[in-house]
Write an enzyme that holds these catalytic residues in place. Structure first.
Site, PDB file in Angstrom:
ATOM      1  N   HIS A 257       2.876   2.807   6.547  1.00 40.60           N
ATOM      2  CA  HIS A 257       1.980   2.832   5.394  1.00 40.60           C
ATOM      3  C   HIS A 257       1.159   1.545   5.388  1.00 40.60           C
ATOM      4  O   HIS A 257       1.621   0.490   5.835  1.00 40.60           O
ATOM      5  CB  HIS A 257       2.772   2.971   4.088  1.00 40.60           C
ATOM      6  CG  HIS A 257       1.918   3.272   2.906  1.00 40.60           C
ATOM      7  ND1 HIS A 257       1.340   4.504   2.704  1.00 40.60           N
ATOM      8  CD2 HIS A 257       1.509   2.491   1.867  1.00 40.60           C
ATOM      9  CE1 HIS A 257       0.627   4.483   1.581  1.00 40.60           C
ATOM     10  NE2 HIS A 257       0.711   3.265   1.062  1.00 40.60           N
TER      11      HIS A 257
ATOM     12  N   CYS B  44      -3.210   7.127   4.104  1.00 38.37           N
ATOM     13  CA  CYS B  44      -3.281   5.675   3.901  1.00 38.37           C
ATOM     14  C   CYS B  44      -4.157   4.981   4.941  1.00 38.37           C
ATOM     15  O   CYS B  44      -5.093   4.238   4.608  1.00 38.37           O
ATOM     16  CB  CYS B  44      -1.880   5.075   3.870  1.00 38.37           C
ATOM     17  SG  CYS B  44      -0.918   5.258   5.398  1.00 38.37           S
TER      18      CYS B  44
ATOM     19  N   HIS C  57      -4.433   1.633  -2.097  1.00 37.90           N
ATOM     20  CA  HIS C  57      -3.949   2.479  -1.003  1.00 37.90           C
ATOM     21  C   HIS C  57      -3.937   3.931  -1.439  1.00 37.90           C
ATOM     22  O   HIS C  57      -4.000   4.244  -2.628  1.00 37.90           O
ATOM     23  CB  HIS C  57      -2.538   2.044  -0.561  1.00 37.90           C
ATOM     24  CG  HIS C  57      -1.497   2.162  -1.631  1.00 37.90           C
ATOM     25  ND1 HIS C  57      -0.200   2.550  -1.379  1.00 37.90           N
ATOM     26  CD2 HIS C  57      -1.542   1.935  -2.981  1.00 37.90           C
ATOM     27  CE1 HIS C  57       0.510   2.543  -2.490  1.00 37.90           C
ATOM     28  NE2 HIS C  57      -0.275   2.180  -3.479  1.00 37.90           N
TER      29      HIS C  57
END
Length: 232
Positions: free
Chosen positions: A169, A120, A181
């Site tokens: 994240h 990510c 993402h």
């Protein structure tokens, strides 16, 4: 070709993409160094070289066999100042980078910062680096680097962060309640996808929305804190 004993605590450039590991055993990927990146050699062991990537201060270990892919840097890395207004103008290119990356066959790679497979924060770093703006490597570092923005005031190109005790994240806001993402197989799509910042999205969107921490805006390029020969 250099040998390990010839390496000094100095600055080198990568001639090709290299994997950087989180221990001298070199069995777990920590990050990747794209061709052209600068690194400092901090120490050597029989099978690995301790390094620090210059653009983002990220530490790790390089396989001893990759010595051949390093050349002494002719000039030390110097961070370039990028004004906030210029960064805003570059946002469409940053978004385009992620969307092109999404169209390539890819999967979520822990430690991935070189396409086609990203984690990510690696996707975020690579996207901004493509326009000359450097971010710290990990999601929690990127959260700490960016001024906080209320989710109700998020703009194109802002980062959105997820996690419980800290950001674990991160995604890139695309507008209209959507973000792009790279997410893993356990809670995501095992690759790059687009989800919604809403309880009304699909199962993946909802699972991340429950851990939404907030957003941050990129207003500058990261300036390395380390100095030549110093591991502080």
């Amino acid at each position: 070709m250099m040998t390990a004993t010839e390496l000094q605590v100095t600055e080198y450039q990568c001639q090709t993409h290299l994997n950087i590991y989180d221990s001298p055993q070199c069995d777990r990927l920590a990050t990747q160094a794209a061709a052209g990146r600068h690194l400092q050699v901090l120490s050597t062991e029989d099978s690995a070289i301790e390094v620090c990537l210059c653009e983002d201060d990220y530490p790790g270990w390089l396989k001893i066999s990759d010595i051949a892919e390093l050349v002494v840097a002719t000039e030390a890395y110097q961070a370039k100042f990028v004004a906030e207004a210029e960064i805003r103008n570059l946002v469409p290119q940053v978004i385009a980078f992620t969307q092109i990356a999404m169209q390539q066959p890819n999967y979520y790679l822990w430690g991935g910062t070189v396409g086609p497979n990203y984690d990510c924060s690696g996707l975020m770093q690579a996207a901004f680096a493509s326009v000359g703006v450097w971010l710290p490597r990990d999601a929690y570092q990127q959260e700490g680097f960016t001024p906080a923005v209320a989710v109700t005031e998020v703009l194109l190109g802002d980062l959105v962060f997820f996690g419980v005790e800290k950001a674990t994240h991160v995604g890139l806001y695309l507008g209209e309640g959507c973000y792009i993402h790279s997410s893993g197989e356990k809670m995501g799509r095992n690759g790059i996808g687009i989800d919604r910042l809403s309880e009304q999205g699909d199962e993946v969107s909802r699972s991340y929305y429950k851990q939404l921490r907030g957003a941050g805006r990129i207003i500058e390029s990261y300036e390395p804190q380390r100095r030549k020969g110093h591991k502080g």
